[in-house]
Design a protein around this motif. Structure first.
Motif, PDB file in Angstrom:
ATOM      1  N   LEU A   1       0.857  -1.189   0.000  1.00 14.93           N
ATOM      2  CA  LEU A   1       0.000   0.000   0.000  1.00 14.93           C
ATOM      3  C   LEU A   1       0.895   1.242   0.000  1.00 14.93           C
ATOM      4  O   LEU A   1       1.582   1.508   0.988  1.00 14.93           O
ATOM      5  CB  LEU A   1      -0.906  -0.006   1.235  1.00 14.93           C
ATOM      6  CG  LEU A   1      -1.825   1.202   1.411  1.00 14.93           C
ATOM      7  CD1 LEU A   1      -2.826   1.291   0.260  1.00 14.93           C
ATOM      8  CD2 LEU A   1      -2.575   1.119   2.745  1.00 14.93           C
TER       9      LEU A   1
ATOM     10  N   TRP B   1      -2.586  -3.720   0.857  1.00 16.68           N
ATOM     11  CA  TRP B   1      -3.997  -3.617   0.500  1.00 16.68           C
ATOM     12  C   TRP B   1      -4.348  -4.802  -0.390  1.00 16.68           C
ATOM     13  O   TRP B   1      -3.479  -5.419  -1.000  1.00 16.68           O
ATOM     14  CB  TRP B   1      -4.331  -2.296  -0.179  1.00 16.68           C
ATOM     15  CG  TRP B   1      -3.766  -2.101  -1.559  1.00 16.68           C
ATOM     16  CD1 TRP B   1      -2.478  -1.789  -1.881  1.00 16.68           C
ATOM     17  CD2 TRP B   1      -4.470  -2.201  -2.803  1.00 16.68           C
ATOM     18  NE1 TRP B   1      -2.327  -1.687  -3.239  1.00 16.68           N
ATOM     19  CE2 TRP B   1      -3.534  -1.939  -3.835  1.00 16.68           C
ATOM     20  CE3 TRP B   1      -5.789  -2.484  -3.143  1.00 16.68           C
ATOM     21  CZ2 TRP B   1      -3.880  -1.950  -5.185  1.00 16.68           C
ATOM     22  CZ3 TRP B   1      -6.140  -2.501  -4.488  1.00 16.68           C
ATOM     23  CH2 TRP B   1      -5.193  -2.226  -5.491  1.00 16.68           C
TER      24      TRP B   1
ATOM     25  N   ASP C   1      -8.799   1.647   3.882  1.00 15.14           N
ATOM     26  CA  ASP C   1      -8.754   0.882   2.643  1.00 15.14           C
ATOM     27  C   ASP C   1      -9.259  -0.544   2.858  1.00 15.14           C
ATOM     28  O   ASP C   1     -10.018  -1.072   2.041  1.00 15.14           O
ATOM     29  CB  ASP C   1      -7.324   0.836   2.094  1.00 15.14           C
ATOM     30  CG  ASP C   1      -7.243   0.084   0.777  1.00 15.14           C
ATOM     31  OD1 ASP C   1      -7.473   0.709  -0.274  1.00 15.14           O
ATOM     32  OD2 ASP C   1      -6.961  -1.134   0.802  1.00 15.14           O
ATOM     33  N   CYS C   2      -8.857  -1.159   3.960  1.00 21.74           N
ATOM     34  CA  CYS C   2      -9.295  -2.512   4.291  1.00 21.74           C
ATOM     35  C   CYS C   2     -10.811  -2.555   4.436  1.00 21.74           C
ATOM     36  O   CYS C   2     -11.484  -3.401   3.835  1.00 21.74           O
ATOM     37  CB  CYS C   2      -8.617  -2.979   5.580  1.00 21.74           C
ATOM     38  SG  CYS C   2      -9.186  -4.567   6.202  1.00 21.74           S
TER      39      CYS C   2
END
Length: 386
Positions: free
Chosen positions: A142, A150, A191-192
């Motif tokens: 990431l 990611w 993001d997760c």
């Protein structure tokens, strides 16, 4: 005497808009209408079938590269024929459906035949085991994070999930990870959570029950309180984004990490403590509408994963608290099989033993007195990938 001048209204309150002729103002019920998809009833039925009493998930979705590592550990070459032989051993284990309600497959396995000509999907369906499919495309670095990752795979996901449904898959799995030693950063957390929410919405639109898996990695020397803190944060964001994306909670399954200390922590916690912390996390973050919590083993030993699951099910909770284990179901199987055809039956018996033990743990009735020393061997791998 009143003036003939027309008096102007002096009302200064809020003005209520009047609908134009021929148009009806939307009702509050219409504005608040909840999504209704074509697969809703099927999604709920599938999730409930997988989350049925005494049952859990066999995670056999390792990528070909990771499966190769497993085979290499017993001296087997990583070929399609070798992977077929091992996965056929798992899928055709007699009586497996008594304890296993779902099996997560890698794409190769979903389309693969057994050596007798039937499909792996058919073999699972014969035992009432729901076939599932890993749909993410793996972890990549990431940018601008603290050396975090990611999960890629949203591009083309709608097309892939539609094809997987046609092939017989009825649930999906997407694994993203959070690293405590890396912070974690807000960028990685967001993001997760958002990636998982988009995946869940797309999967449901294709008829696949999404397993939502933001794995808090065991890597690190942190204590159990730090794990709880970070787990609460990622689950709060994940459910927020799933709500934003109108994901139907009755048609999902969760695959969280148990709340344990880091793998390198000097303090190990008893199963009762792990159960208390993990159930505290669930009560604080997970709506009762979610039908099943299918825990990953995350590198725990076979014995440790089963003991912790058993402890959780000896305490009241509103969910089906169960398992979705890979290494904690397969470690003994591989060592018993050794790639030798003559060991297939005894290896399948080893799988049944582990599946039965975790089935008992799902009911809070597990007795560890019959376990072997090997069951206590840790399966943790630093920076584990599938």
């Amino acid at each position: 005497m009143m003036s003939s001048t027309t008096l102007k209204p002096t009302f200064t309150g809020p003005r209520v808009p009047v609908a134009k002729a021929g148009r009806v103002a939307p009702s509050r019920a219409a504005i608040l209408r909840v999504r209704a998809g074509p697969y809703d009833e099927e999604l709920i039925a599938t999730a409930q079938k997988i989350a049925s009493p005494g049952h859990g998930i066999l995670a056999m979705d390792e990528s070909n590269a990771t499966c190769g590592k497993r085979l290499d550990s017993i001296g087997m070459e990583n070929t399609e024929a070798s992977r077929q032989a091992y996965r056929e051993l798992l899928c055709t284990t007699p009586g497996l459906g008594e304890y296993i309600s779902g099996a997560i497959l890698f794409e190769e396995t979903l389309y693969q035949n057994t050596t007798t000509g039937s499909t792996m999907v058919d073999e699972l369906n014969k035992q009432g085991i729901v076939p599932g499919i890993k749909v993410d495309k793996g972890l990549v670095p990431l940018p601008n994070s603290n050396n975090e990752s990611w999960c890629q795979g949203l591009d083309g996901l709608a097309q892939r999930t539609a094809e997987y449904y046609k092939q017989g898959a009825r649930f999906a799995k997407w694994r993203s990870v959070i690293s405590i030693p890396s912070g974690p950063s807000n960028l990685a957390l967001q993001d997760c959570a958002y990636g998982l929410a988009r995946y869940a919405a797309i999967s449901q639109a294709s008829g696949l029950v999404p397993i939502v898996e933001p794995e808090v990695l065991l890597d690190g020397d942190h204590d159990i309180d730090r794990t709880l803190e970070i787990a609460q944060e990622i689950w709060a964001q994940t459910f927020k984004y799933m709500a934003d994306n109108k994901v139907m909670f009755e048609g999902i399954l969760l695959k969280p990490s148990m709340v344990t200390p880091g793998a390198d922590s000097s303090k190990r916690e008893k199963p009762e403590v792990v159960a208390d912390y993990t159930l505290k996390l669930l009560r604080r973050r997970v709506p009762p509408a979610v039908p099943g919590i299918m825990f990953l083993s995350g590198g725990q030993s076979e014995l440790e994963a089963t003991l912790n699951l058993n402890a959780m099910n000896q305490k009241p909770n509103p969910w089906h608290v169960s398992f979705s284990y890979a290494r904690a179901l397969q470690n003994s199987v591989l060592k018993t099989w050794k790639g030798q055809p003559e060991n297939k039956q005894v290896a399948q018996e080893a799988l049944l033993k582990r599946a039965k033990a975790n089935s008992q743990a799902q009911r809070g009735q597990y007795d560890p007195s019959t376990e072997s020393k090997e069951a206590g061997e840790r399966t943790f791998e630093k920076g584990y990938v599938y």
